[in-house]
Motif scaffolding. Structure first.
Motif, PDB file in Angstrom:
ATOM      1  N   GLN A   1      -0.735   9.165  -3.560  1.00  0.00           N
ATOM      2  CA  GLN A   1       0.109  10.279  -4.013  1.00  0.00           C
ATOM      3  C   GLN A   1       1.364  10.398  -3.137  1.00  0.00           C
ATOM      4  OE1 GLN A   1      -3.220  13.178  -3.950  1.00  0.00           O
ATOM      5  NE2 GLN A   1      -2.732  13.540  -6.116  1.00  0.00           N
ATOM      6  N   ALA A   2       1.176  10.227  -1.843  1.00  0.00           N
ATOM      7  CA  ALA A   2       2.313  10.368  -0.932  1.00  0.00           C
ATOM      8  C   ALA A   2       3.355   9.280  -1.143  1.00  0.00           C
ATOM      9  CB  ALA A   2       1.808  10.318   0.522  1.00  0.00           C
ATOM     10  N   THR A   3       2.907   8.087  -1.577  1.00  0.00           N
ATOM     11  CA  THR A   3       3.848   6.981  -1.759  1.00  0.00           C
ATOM     12  C   THR A   3       4.164   6.758  -3.226  1.00  0.00           C
ATOM     13  OG1 THR A   3       1.993   5.418  -1.667  1.00  0.00           O
ATOM     14  CG2 THR A   3       3.195   5.815   0.385  1.00  0.00           C
ATOM     15  N   ASP A   4       3.663   7.657  -4.080  1.00  0.00           N
ATOM     16  CA  ASP A   4       3.984   7.636  -5.499  1.00  0.00           C
ATOM     17  C   ASP A   4       3.588   6.334  -6.198  1.00  0.00           C
ATOM     18  OD1 ASP A   4       4.873   8.835  -7.794  1.00  0.00           O
ATOM     19  OD2 ASP A   4       6.947   8.158  -7.544  1.00  0.00           O
TER      20      ASP A   4
ATOM     21  N   ASN B   1      -2.644  -5.936  -6.829  1.00  0.00           N
ATOM     22  CA  ASN B   1      -3.680  -5.559  -7.797  1.00  0.00           C
ATOM     23  C   ASN B   1      -4.289  -4.196  -7.498  1.00  0.00           C
ATOM     24  OD1 ASN B   1      -3.916  -8.402  -8.945  1.00  0.00           O
ATOM     25  ND2 ASN B   1      -4.446  -8.765  -6.793  1.00  0.00           N
ATOM     26  N   PRO B   2      -4.712  -3.451  -8.527  1.00  0.00           N
ATOM     27  CA  PRO B   2      -5.532  -2.259  -8.283  1.00  0.00           C
ATOM     28  C   PRO B   2      -6.958  -2.678  -7.932  1.00  0.00           C
ATOM     29  CG  PRO B   2      -5.146  -2.553 -10.648  1.00  0.00           C
ATOM     30  CD  PRO B   2      -4.437  -3.687  -9.952  1.00  0.00           C
ATOM     31  N   VAL B   3      -7.678  -1.783  -7.276  1.00  0.00           N
ATOM     32  CA  VAL B   3      -9.058  -2.064  -6.853  1.00  0.00           C
ATOM     33  C   VAL B   3     -10.010  -1.018  -7.406  1.00  0.00           C
ATOM     34  CG1 VAL B   3     -10.621  -2.091  -4.845  1.00  0.00           C
ATOM     35  CG2 VAL B   3      -8.459  -3.338  -4.755  1.00  0.00           C
ATOM     36  N   ILE B   4     -11.116  -1.492  -7.942  1.00  0.00           N
ATOM     37  CA  ILE B   4     -12.244  -0.623  -8.260  1.00  0.00           C
ATOM     38  C   ILE B   4     -13.302  -0.921  -7.213  1.00  0.00           C
ATOM     39  CG2 ILE B   4     -14.056  -0.053  -9.929  1.00  0.00           C
ATOM     40  CD1 ILE B   4     -12.147  -1.058 -12.138  1.00  0.00           C
ATOM     41  N   GLY B   5     -13.572   0.047  -6.342  1.00  0.00           N
ATOM     42  CA  GLY B   5     -14.548  -0.160  -5.279  1.00  0.00           C
ATOM     43  C   GLY B   5     -15.919   0.324  -5.698  1.00  0.00           C
TER      44      GLY B   5
ATOM     45  N   PRO C   1       0.679   4.387  -8.682  1.00  0.00           N
ATOM     46  CA  PRO C   1      -0.253   4.846  -9.721  1.00  0.00           C
ATOM     47  C   PRO C   1      -1.562   5.285  -9.064  1.00  0.00           C
ATOM     48  CG  PRO C   1       0.674   2.695 -10.315  1.00  0.00           C
ATOM     49  CD  PRO C   1       1.157   3.020  -8.933  1.00  0.00           C
ATOM     50  N   THR C   2      -2.032   6.476  -9.398  1.00  0.00           N
ATOM     51  CA  THR C   2      -3.207   6.989  -8.683  1.00  0.00           C
ATOM     52  C   THR C   2      -4.470   6.195  -9.009  1.00  0.00           C
ATOM     53  OG1 THR C   2      -3.373   8.668 -10.387  1.00  0.00           O
ATOM     54  CG2 THR C   2      -2.402   9.334  -8.281  1.00  0.00           C
ATOM     55  N   ALA C   3      -4.480   5.456 -10.123  1.00  0.00           N
ATOM     56  CA  ALA C   3      -5.658   4.629 -10.419  1.00  0.00           C
ATOM     57  C   ALA C   3      -5.588   3.265  -9.735  1.00  0.00           C
ATOM     58  CB  ALA C   3      -5.832   4.457 -11.924  1.00  0.00           C
TER      59      ALA C   3
ATOM     60  N   GLU D   1       1.682  -0.923 -14.333  1.00  0.00           N
ATOM     61  CA  GLU D   1       2.728  -0.250 -13.529  1.00  0.00           C
ATOM     62  C   GLU D   1       3.023  -1.024 -12.251  1.00  0.00           C
ATOM     63  OE1 GLU D   1       2.959   4.097 -12.932  1.00  0.00           O
ATOM     64  OE2 GLU D   1       1.100   4.177 -14.101  1.00  0.00           O
ATOM     65  N   LEU D   2       1.960  -1.440 -11.573  1.00  0.00           N
ATOM     66  CA  LEU D   2       2.145  -2.147 -10.305  1.00  0.00           C
ATOM     67  C   LEU D   2       2.972  -3.413 -10.477  1.00  0.00           C
ATOM     68  CD1 LEU D   2      -1.441  -1.896  -8.695  1.00  0.00           C
ATOM     69  CD2 LEU D   2       0.643  -0.744  -7.916  1.00  0.00           C
TER      70      LEU D   2
END
Lengths: 533, 533
Positions: free
Chosen positions: A207-210, A181-185, A212-214, A65-66
């Motif tokens: 959520q506020a900026t819509d 990139n998404p991050v897994i912390g 992807p929540t993951a 998505e990103l």
């Protein structure tokens, strides 16, 4: 799979949900308040591979998505997150103070938190401008290239900067997100609650900026095998790790075998050479400068000056004496955790066993909290050179070692014997009396360090495009990258992609003829330019 | 230590001298003329660790000298070397033709040799300008940084480009030297004489330009353990390797363990997706384009198109039929060596064993020379997806495989199943009839490749600042670097060094206020500029 409602939830795939616990091992943990050595009440889970697997799948989907979103959307998230951190300041400072013993003020509230939100906002600006992507256009050959996002990034933050290097708030996080990139912390086990608050705020900002929540996920702890499996997983793009050498090198080995980039920031003793003329000229000021830097944060900085190099004589004796007096007069600071307390004791012991002379302290434990006496060690250049590997043992915390060389040649040999470090400092006289020897010392020091300083201590790491918070192995895993400095830190989490004869409308926005922002720097036909092609 | 006057001398520490032979193993070798499979007369040594050790010491000393020389001196050497290569053209072409079977003309004399000298001259220009070092100046904070040379670089060149990727003449060599490093070249065993001539010319150019003579050194061959020890040695800065995956990954493991950067270019099947509309519109032209690219150099290019992706139907049948006819009509080219001939046969067999259907050829050996019949294989998308790892086996040489998918979704799934590749091509119709499906295919392909092409084959690798001859693992060892493209290829062989409050006169020339050339690009206070600070 075993779950429990008793431990704190993890954030996976856009859900705060119970962890899938690692049933084969101890599967919950609590942090310790180092100021009184008491266990803190929240119980955190050690996740099983099941949690990693679900997080990786969710991250891969978020990444797809990103890749399709305008950069502006990602920049907006980073700014919203920074704003939420400002708003959550009191909770964050209270949690981090409880979990790390770092002073609430000025350190956490007035220095580290503003640095953290500043980094996030600079990352947003870098994301928006696209300068970092180094768009390169050969209009005659029809070839265009730039850095692009890489995929899910795993971030393992350190114990010593719960905000500015935090897994879900710090420099690696900001760079990875800004690069798309998404991050897994993976939380640092010494401050899980602090990391949880960051995850809550990041989740709310997503959520506020819509987004992807993951895009942001949180796991608190893993067994070693699962950590190694995680950084080597095909779904991962790269990993950023800041922490101990042992754990870092185990992750590096696993990532290397799988061909996955991993950026490490490991240990560093940060040599400081004080040339004779400088001591004559302004010895007292240098001593004050050194003591302030070495005891700052109880010596728990990646760039804390651990080894001081001097030539023998009255001034070296005076330095040792004055630092010793200052160390004895200063109340030992609280260390970050029982683990740091233990490793500091072991580091001091290793140096003493190797023959370093104890000047003051010795690392005696302080009753009732995580702390040890301020420790100054001393050795000669000759002894150091007899076993440089052992004498470079990092004693992370409030311990320092002065190496007194016979002369500048021996001092230079000591530098030649050093491993890679983040920083190296040289103090020299302003009146020119050290100018004859400076070049020799600097020539030896330059290849050993990522940052060379004159007449200042290494503990300040400015967030500047010109900063290098990196250095030769084993201070980091690669001598060409920096972990601090925006946009310089972003390309670590990117791939280079070339578009050869790709039709104009199909090019990424950054590579189209029209400058996407009107001001993005691009290298067009051999010239850096902000213009259209 | 055992030496012999019978084998060719190595070039170590500025001396052509007998090798110290590896006494534990076969210690001499000869190359084969692939056009008649006869051993060539010169006998080359397999060096022992003693040779590596002496070369490393000499390289470390040369590096200390190079660090103190003006960039201009290094640029002058690169240009003198290029001129000498032009003058030695006939000898080089004759030797390389004998050792590799590549046509003397146009390939070696008129394409690869001019490309090689052009690269060296571009590298000289890059060295002189200093643009590549990305000098970054934060004048307010007093922080300045740039890339600097790293140390002795080991270069292992491939078999398929004896000039343009040669250990002592090609892109890695040019980039390493231009970045200010000495090079230890390990000749490719298939063309030792060619490499020797380059070493002779480089040595003469070093003497003519008065550079340290150990700036360029040559070892012909090592046993595997010594090769692994070499790339991991503390005296080494980094390694560039182009060649087979097996040997490359063994070197990578050794270098990784020691924390030494290693840049690899390994195997790649270079997928080409031909969308249905493109075949309808201009099928014949695409077929011609493909056959020319796939058989060029007997398919022995890193970017040779090994896998063609199409959707089923008449046009796919027509493609297979026409390519098969062209393959059968074309005389099989000569392969580079007996080793390539053997591995091509094994690759074809692996694909057939996995269930690929033989359309023509089959890799039958050609009598009297290193050659196999032109081979076309075919399989379905479904079969491919049942075992993508095996179906991606590289059959390096004149063999190709068409994968016929049920539809675009399955074609996309095949792309999703691919490992990292250097290139990926998409042919689509000019009339817009493929525009609905292009984005889906390109979205899947982009993260898998270093270079994405439209409507052209991947075999041309222009030497452009915008080129990326790189790609995700395992096509290379890191997705952020390119092996072709000047100055883009230089930072692989550099370290980032930051100067924090360093006094102005002590800064490297590139970081001083005054622009050192009057035209070097530097990033000053957030702006790319050719001006003084």
């Amino acid at each position: 799979m075993s779950t429990t409602a008793q431990s704190e939830p993890v954030l996976i795939a856009g859900q705060w949900r119970p962890a899938s616990l690692d049933t084969a091992n101890t599967n919950v943990f609590q942090a310790t308040d180092p100021s009184n050595m008491e266990l803190l009440s929240p119980v955190f889970p050690v996740s099983s591979w099941q949690d990693c697997d679900e997080a990786l799948n969710a991250a891969a989907a978020a990444y797809a998505e990103l890749r399709q979103l305008p950069r502006e959307r990602i920049a907006a998230f980073l700014e919203a997150f920074a704003d939420r951190i400002d708003a959550a300041k009191d909770r964050l400072v209270a949690a981090a103070n409880r979990e790390t013993g770092l002073p609430a003020s000025p350190r956490l509230a007035d220095v580290e938190l503003p640095r953290t939100t500043n980094q996030l906002r600079l990352a947003a600006a870098a994301c928006r401008s696209g300068d970092w992507a180094a768009a390169t256009i050969d209009s005659k050959a029809g070839i265009r290239s730039c850095y692009q996002s890489l995929g899910p990034i795993c971030v393992f933050g350190p114990n010593n900067f719960p905000f500015a290097f935090g897994s879900l708030s710090g420099g690696d996080f900001a760079a990875a997100i800004a690069a798309g990139n998404p991050v897994i912390g993976k939380a640092n086990s010494s401050h899980p609650e602090t990391t949880k608050i960051f995850a809550e705020e990041a989740f709310a900002a997503l959520q506020a900026t819509d987004l992807p929540t993951a895009t942001v996920q949180l796991i608190y702890r893993l067994n070693h095998a699962d950590g190694e499996r995680l950084v080597a997983d095909p779904r991962v793009g790269a990993t950023g790790y800041t922490g101990s050498r042992g754990a870092g090198l185990a992750l590096k080995a696993a990532a290397d075998r799988a061909g996955k980039p991993i950026y490490l920031e490991l240990s560093s003793v940060n040599p400081v050479a004080i040339l004779p003329g400088a001591m004559v000229e302004r010895g007292d000021a240098i001593i004050k400068d050194f003591v302030g830097s070495a005891l700052m944060g109880t010596g728990q900085f990646c760039t804390s000056p651990g080894i001081i190099l001097m030539t023998k004589g009255e001034d070296a004796d005076k330095f040792v004496e004055a630092v010793s007096a200052a160390y004895q007069a200063a109340t030992p600071g609280t260390l970050l955790s029982p683990a740091v307390t233990k490793s500091l004791g072991a580091g001091i012991q290793t140096l003493r066993d190797a023959g370093a002379e104890l000047v003051c302290g010795g690392g005696d434990p302080v009753e009732g909290r995580c702390a040890r006496s301020n420790t100054l060690l001393k050795t000669t250049g000759g002894k150091f050179l007899s076993d440089p590997e052992t004498f470079q043992t990092e004693a992370f915390g409030n311990a320092s070692m002065v190496v007194v060389a016979d002369d500048i040649d021996q001092l230079t040999q000591v530098i030649d014997s050093l491993e890679g470090n983040l920083t190296g400092c040289i103090y020299s006289a302003n009146d020119g009396s050290d100018d004859a020897v400076y070049p020799q010392v600097a020539f030896a020091l330059e290849p050993k360090v990522g940052r060379i300083l004159n007449d200042k201590m290494p503990t300040g790491v400015a967030v500047s495009p010109a900063m290098n918070h990196g250095g030769p192995y084993p201070s980091t895993g690669h001598p060409g990258f920096t972990a601090v400095g925006i946009p310089a830190a972003l390309p670590r989490f990117a791939k280079l992609t070339c578009f050869d004869a790709v039709r104009p409308a199909r090019l990424p926005e950054l590579l189209q003829d029209k400058n996407p922002t009107g001001s993005t720097w691009r290298f067009i036909d051999g010239q850096w330019s902000q213009a259209d092609v």
